[in-house]
Design a protein around this motif. Sequence first.
Motif, PDB file in Angstrom:
ATOM      1  N   VAL A   1       0.852  -1.201   0.000  1.00 31.42           N
ATOM      2  CA  VAL A   1       0.000   0.000   0.000  1.00 31.42           C
ATOM      3  C   VAL A   1       0.886   1.250   0.000  1.00 31.42           C
ATOM      4  O   VAL A   1       0.651   2.212  -0.738  1.00 31.42           O
ATOM      5  N   MET A   2       1.938   1.213   0.829  1.00 28.95           N
ATOM      6  CA  MET A   2       2.862   2.345   0.921  1.00 28.95           C
ATOM      7  C   MET A   2       3.559   2.601  -0.418  1.00 28.95           C
ATOM      8  O   MET A   2       3.576   3.721  -0.919  1.00 28.95           O
ATOM      9  N   ARG A   3       4.093   1.535  -1.027  1.00 29.38           N
ATOM     10  CA  ARG A   3       4.804   1.701  -2.307  1.00 29.38           C
ATOM     11  C   ARG A   3       3.872   2.291  -3.382  1.00 29.38           C
ATOM     12  O   ARG A   3       4.275   3.158  -4.156  1.00 29.38           O
ATOM     13  N   GLU A   4       2.625   1.764  -3.418  1.00 31.11           N
ATOM     14  CA  GLU A   4       1.690   2.228  -4.455  1.00 31.11           C
ATOM     15  C   GLU A   4       1.370   3.702  -4.269  1.00 31.11           C
ATOM     16  O   GLU A   4       1.383   4.486  -5.222  1.00 31.11           O
ATOM     17  N   ARG A   5       1.132   4.108  -3.021  1.00 23.33           N
ATOM     18  CA  ARG A   5       0.768   5.507  -2.759  1.00 23.33           C
ATOM     19  C   ARG A   5       1.958   6.436  -3.024  1.00 23.33           C
ATOM     20  O   ARG A   5       1.812   7.492  -3.637  1.00 23.33           O
TER      21      ARG A   5
ATOM     22  N   GLY B   1       4.788  10.351  -6.820  1.00 23.26           N
ATOM     23  CA  GLY B   1       6.048  10.653  -7.505  1.00 23.26           C
ATOM     24  C   GLY B   1       7.258  10.586  -6.591  1.00 23.26           C
ATOM     25  O   GLY B   1       8.331  11.096  -6.910  1.00 23.26           O
ATOM     26  N   VAL B   2       7.102   9.934  -5.423  1.00 24.09           N
ATOM     27  CA  VAL B   2       8.229   9.789  -4.493  1.00 24.09           C
ATOM     28  C   VAL B   2       9.105   8.641  -4.974  1.00 24.09           C
ATOM     29  O   VAL B   2       8.605   7.547  -5.244  1.00 24.09           O
ATOM     30  N   PRO B   3      10.416   8.855  -5.110  1.00 24.51           N
ATOM     31  CA  PRO B   3      11.284   7.785  -5.619  1.00 24.51           C
ATOM     32  C   PRO B   3      11.390   6.608  -4.652  1.00 24.51           C
ATOM     33  O   PRO B   3      11.697   6.785  -3.480  1.00 24.51           O
ATOM     34  N   CYS B   4      11.107   5.401  -5.166  1.00 28.27           N
ATOM     35  CA  CYS B   4      11.154   4.152  -4.369  1.00 28.27           C
ATOM     36  C   CYS B   4      11.884   3.102  -5.203  1.00 28.27           C
ATOM     37  O   CYS B   4      11.962   3.226  -6.423  1.00 28.27           O
ATOM     38  N   PRO B   5      12.366   2.013  -4.584  1.00 27.13           N
ATOM     39  CA  PRO B   5      12.914   0.915  -5.384  1.00 27.13           C
ATOM     40  C   PRO B   5      11.809   0.305  -6.263  1.00 27.13           C
ATOM     41  O   PRO B   5      10.635   0.325  -5.871  1.00 27.13           O
ATOM     42  N   ALA B   6      12.191  -0.238  -7.424  1.00 24.37           N
ATOM     43  CA  ALA B   6      11.201  -0.943  -8.262  1.00 24.37           C
ATOM     44  C   ALA B   6      10.620  -2.084  -7.443  1.00 24.37           C
ATOM     45  O   ALA B   6      11.341  -2.761  -6.708  1.00 24.37           O
ATOM     46  N   TYR B   7       9.316  -2.293  -7.530  1.00 25.39           N
ATOM     47  CA  TYR B   7       8.645  -3.290  -6.695  1.00 25.39           C
ATOM     48  C   TYR B   7       7.492  -3.909  -7.462  1.00 25.39           C
ATOM     49  O   TYR B   7       7.042  -3.353  -8.476  1.00 25.39           O
ATOM     50  N   ALA B   8       7.005  -5.032  -6.976  1.00 30.84           N
ATOM     51  CA  ALA B   8       5.790  -5.622  -7.530  1.00 30.84           C
ATOM     52  C   ALA B   8       5.233  -6.624  -6.530  1.00 30.84           C
ATOM     53  O   ALA B   8       5.979  -7.205  -5.724  1.00 30.84           O
TER      54      ALA B   8
END
Length: 382
Positions: free
Chosen positions: A98-102, A107-114
């Motif tokens: 949920v955090m990564r999606e939001r 537009g906050v830079p995060c590691p690529a995830y799935a």
Amino acid sequence: MAGGGQLARMTQQAAIGLGVSLRVLAGAPDESAAKVVSDVRVGDDRSLDDLVSFADGCDVVTFDHEHVPGPHIQKLEGSGVPCRPGSAALAHAQDKLVMRERLSELGVPCPAYAHVPPSAPLAFLEAFAGEHGWPVVLKATRGGYDGKGVWIIGDLGREARDLVQRMLSGGVDLMAERHVPFGRELAAVVARSPYGQGAAYPIVETVQEGGICTEVISPAPGLPGDVAAEAQRLALTIAAELGVVGLLAVELFETGDGLLVNELAMRPHNSGHWTIEGARTSQFEQHLRAVLDLPLGSTDPTAPVTVMANVLGGDDPDVYPRYIHVMAHDPGVKVHMYGKESRPGRKIGHVTVLGDDVADVRARARHAADYLRWGPEMKERT
Ligand code: ADP
């Protein structure tokens, strides 16, 4: 405060100073905070009934961890109990996906995830690694802490396959992340009040060993001023966008291409323990001010350098006899023990040292923490 761990215990120290009464919902009477708070309710903070009776008569409910079920917090909110942070914000600290999606939406830079689909996890991981390379970081979306629930897998050999199988059959939801080749880990701790005031502490470096934070250095040595300001801005923006009330800790990776957000916590955080002595307002006082909608306190540092080192449990659980050496050796060391049963590797306290020179302050904090863990055997053990 729901939860009776060391964060609630240290919040009690700040509550004493402010003259506000803190009630704690602890799982057992011998938990860290239950030993020092007079208004303790013993109960299960995952039980709605226990939460409701605990909240009865509280002006505000806040949390010392993120494991209170969101639907329970919504029920409290529905019955008119102010919960700070609220369930909508807290969802982002409870579920990494949920955090990564939001954050990605913002537009906050995060590691690529799935998300790892439970129906075909191995084929998915193969494809994910094909795109981002091995190793891959596998994370339980919910319920992890101190690196429990985070695994770095180098291939899809037997061990990784068993792990994935075990997690999925136990109902653990998994996500995959690109393994970020970061230079170091940083943390941005900020506070936000319902009034909308924000305050940011200096950006710190967090040193991790085996998934556990062992040291925090404030300010992060050598961090360019513009990068520090960007990290503070990022954390304040996340706090405002997610509607966080109270403290927000943003764990960051510093990479050659800039900062990436790893994790969020919406409560006092290990990366802010240094503020008890190292800042004008401790994070615990700041959290109380924020959730009570009081004006926030100054985050100015009280020394050029502050280092906090966690005290982990060693072989001998009796730490007290080692105080004599630690305190005589260096009267500048401040010792904080959490009243927790000592187990090898468990965080049972921390020490803080203030000074001018990073290498010197780090060495002093390290010595005290290692000695409290191992006693005179520390030379052989560290
Ligand atoms: P927890 O919620 O248990 O604290 P984190 O998501 O913060 O778990 O991860 C724990 C540690 O694992 C991090 O501090 C970092 O050292 C490492 N880690 C996590 N995600 C990544 C990643 N994508 N790439 C490289 N290392 C990672």
